[in-house]
Enzyme design. Structure first.
Site, short mmCIF file in Angstrom:
data_model
loop_
_atom_site.label_atom_id
_atom_site.label_comp_id
_atom_site.label_asym_id
_atom_site.label_seq_id
_atom_site.Cartn_x
_atom_site.Cartn_y
_atom_site.Cartn_z
N CYS A 112 0.82 -1.23 0.00
CA CYS A 112 0.00 0.00 0.00
C CYS A 112 0.84 1.27 0.00
O CYS A 112 0.32 2.36 -0.23
CB CYS A 112 -0.93 0.00 1.20
SG CYS A 112 -1.94 -1.48 1.29
N HIS A 248 -3.18 7.08 2.25
CA HIS A 248 -3.66 5.79 1.75
C HIS A 248 -5.03 5.50 2.39
O HIS A 248 -5.20 5.64 3.60
CB HIS A 248 -2.64 4.71 2.10
CG HIS A 248 -3.17 3.32 1.93
ND1 HIS A 248 -3.80 2.92 0.79
CD2 HIS A 248 -3.17 2.26 2.78
CE1 HIS A 248 -4.17 1.65 0.93
NE2 HIS A 248 -3.80 1.24 2.13
N ASN A 278 -10.21 -0.33 0.26
CA ASN A 278 -8.75 -0.20 0.25
C ASN A 278 -8.22 -0.80 -1.06
O ASN A 278 -8.28 -2.02 -1.24
CB ASN A 278 -8.20 -0.94 1.47
CG ASN A 278 -6.68 -0.94 1.54
OD1 ASN A 278 -6.00 -0.60 0.57
ND2 ASN A 278 -6.14 -1.33 2.68
O1 UT7 Z 1 -3.67 -1.15 3.67
C1 UT7 Z 1 -3.05 -1.40 4.89
C2 UT7 Z 1 -3.45 -2.71 5.40
N1 UT7 Z 1 -4.65 -2.85 6.13
C3 UT7 Z 1 -5.13 -2.00 7.08
O2 UT7 Z 1 -4.77 -0.89 7.25
C4 UT7 Z 1 -6.20 -2.57 7.97
C5 UT7 Z 1 -5.96 -2.22 9.42
N2 UT7 Z 1 -6.93 -2.81 10.33
C6 UT7 Z 1 -8.26 -2.47 10.35
O3 UT7 Z 1 -8.70 -1.64 9.56
C7 UT7 Z 1 -9.13 -3.07 11.42
O4 UT7 Z 1 -8.33 -3.77 12.33
C8 UT7 Z 1 -10.23 -4.02 10.87
C9 UT7 Z 1 -11.28 -3.21 10.13
C10 UT7 Z 1 -9.63 -5.06 9.95
C11 UT7 Z 1 -10.94 -4.73 12.02
O5 UT7 Z 1 -11.50 -3.78 12.89
P1 UT7 Z 1 -11.28 -3.90 14.46
O6 UT7 Z 1 -12.01 -2.80 15.09
O7 UT7 Z 1 -9.79 -4.02 14.71
O8 UT7 Z 1 -12.04 -5.25 14.79
P2 UT7 Z 1 -11.48 -6.60 15.44
O9 UT7 Z 1 -10.64 -7.34 14.45
O10 UT7 Z 1 -10.87 -6.27 16.77
O11 UT7 Z 1 -12.82 -7.40 15.67
C12 UT7 Z 1 -13.83 -6.93 16.58
C13 UT7 Z 1 -15.03 -7.85 16.50
C14 UT7 Z 1 -14.67 -9.32 16.61
O12 UT7 Z 1 -15.71 -9.96 17.31
P3 UT7 Z 1 -15.55 -10.34 18.87
O13 UT7 Z 1 -14.36 -11.25 18.93
O14 UT7 Z 1 -15.32 -9.03 19.57
O15 UT7 Z 1 -16.85 -11.00 19.20
C15 UT7 Z 1 -14.70 -9.83 15.18
O16 UT7 Z 1 -14.99 -11.20 15.08
O17 UT7 Z 1 -15.67 -7.71 15.22
C16 UT7 Z 1 -15.81 -8.99 14.59
N3 UT7 Z 1 -15.69 -8.82 13.17
C17 UT7 Z 1 -16.76 -8.58 12.37
N4 UT7 Z 1 -18.07 -8.46 12.62
C18 UT7 Z 1 -18.90 -8.20 11.59
C19 UT7 Z 1 -14.57 -8.85 12.39
N5 UT7 Z 1 -14.89 -8.64 11.11
C20 UT7 Z 1 -16.24 -8.48 11.06
C21 UT7 Z 1 -17.14 -8.20 10.02
N6 UT7 Z 1 -18.45 -8.09 10.34
N7 UT7 Z 1 -16.75 -8.05 8.75
#
Ligand code: UT7
Length: 321
Positions: A112, A248, A278
């Protein structure tokens, strides 16, 4: 020595996939995706290739630059989802756009951060030359998405962006970059298997992108703010003087956190993630093209461009338009 952006172009494949469409197939919903990422929909290639999208974006950039193709002496193609390892995408662009042969053409993989790394490289290679460079960021990232992993598949989209630039000694240009080798936080496995008859066959793993989302989130917030602060210090410019911070488009919350750390109003951070998702190396040139079309890249404007992502890599550029 700075750069002049002569022209820009972009392409998003027409197939748009909304959050609701994703929610029909995986356990997610529009509210979660919007509130956690700022994404409403993304585009997926459906018949388009990385090359076909890049060709459209590059043609538009050359047309808006209004230059003769013979002036292009450098093509840098930033991507992590090339159609092939060789010939490089840059060489195929040289062929398909009928660019001159006395050219330096290569692909650059900094995920990225690819467009930021490419602009810095192009500016160095253009110093002292009267030639122009064609810089492309293009991805068919849907190729490496694991649609059983709801925390990554909702994030990404396909597209291409391009810019034609020249060296310009009346413009300012400073940069700050970093690389922190890490294949745990974000990785896309090799598509090459060692399959010759004299060695044991390796177990085949699906070549999907894997990401530890919250680790990458923390890295992105830390390194975007850090590299922007560093580049502004190098340039001797205050954050408050900057017209636009072109970051980005990975996650609206990452951009909002960077704005908060830099104490800059969020309105100075243009965004299009709502409709693109993204697009990795393509996200910055697609956004730059939108800004150019909206007449925001005015002569003399002070702009910061910052990327972060797989590698891990990061980098920021301060430039005057
Ligand atoms: O281009 C550069 C590379 N990528 C990035 O910059 C991405 C960087 N990371 C992020 O943008 C975020 O970490 C994500 C959007 C990927 C995830 O968001 P988060 O706030 O860090 O969520 P999390 O992974 O901590 O998950 C929180 C909860 C979990 O449930 P529990 O364990 O709390 O019950 C996940 O299972 O959200 C759940 N979850 C979802 N729920 C509904 C994860 N993905 C989803 C989804 N829909 N798509």
């Amino acid at each position: 020595m700075g750069i002049k952006i002569l022209g820009t172009g972009s392409f998003l494949p027409p197939t748009a996939v909304t959050n609701d469409m994703l929610a029909e197939r995986i356990d997610t919903n529009d509210e979660w995706i919007r509130s956690r990422t700022g994404i409403g929909s993304r585009h997926f290639a459906d018949g388009e290739t990385n090359l076909s999208m890049a060709t459209i974006a590059a043609n538009e950039a050359i047309q808006t630059a209004g230059i003769d193709k013979a002036e292009i002496k450098l093509v840098i193609f930033a991507t992590l989802t090339a159609d092939n390892f060789t010939p490089s995408m840059a060489c195929l662009i040289q062929r398909d756009l009928a660019l001159p042969e006395d050219i330096l053409a290569f692909d650059l993989n900094a995920a990225c951060s690819g467009f930021v790394y490419s602009l810095i490289t192009a500016r160095a290679l253009l110093q002292g030359s009267g030639g122009a460079a064609l810089i492309i960021g293009a991805e068919v990232i849907s190729r490496i998405i694991d649609f059983t992993d709801r925390s990554t598949c909702i994030l990404f989209g396909d597209g291409a962006g391009a810019a034609v630039i020249k060296a310009d000694e009346t413009k300012e240009f400073f940069f700050s970059t970093g690389a922190r080798g890490d294949d745990e936080a974000l990785a896309s496995p090799s598509a090459m298997l060692n399959e010759n008859p004299f060695v044991r066959r390796e177990a085949e793993e699906p070549a999907f992108l894997k990401m530890a989302g919250s680790d990458v989130f923390r890295f992105a917030v830390e390194c975007s703010a850090k590299s922007i602060t560093e580049v502004l210090n190098k340039a001797g410019v205050q954050a408050s003087e900057i017209d636009y911070f072109v970051l980005h488009q990975a996650n609206e919350r990452i951009i909002a956190s960077a704005a908060k750390k830099l104490k800059v109003p969020i309105g100075k951070f243009p965004m299009n993630i709502d409709k693109t998702g993204n697009t990795s190396a393509a996200s910055i040139p697609i956004l730059l093209d939108e800004m150019n079309k909206a007449n925001k890249l005015k002569e003399g404007a002070k702009v910061v461009i910052a990327g972060f992502g797989g590698g891990l890599t990061y980098g920021a550029i301060y430039l005057t338009v």
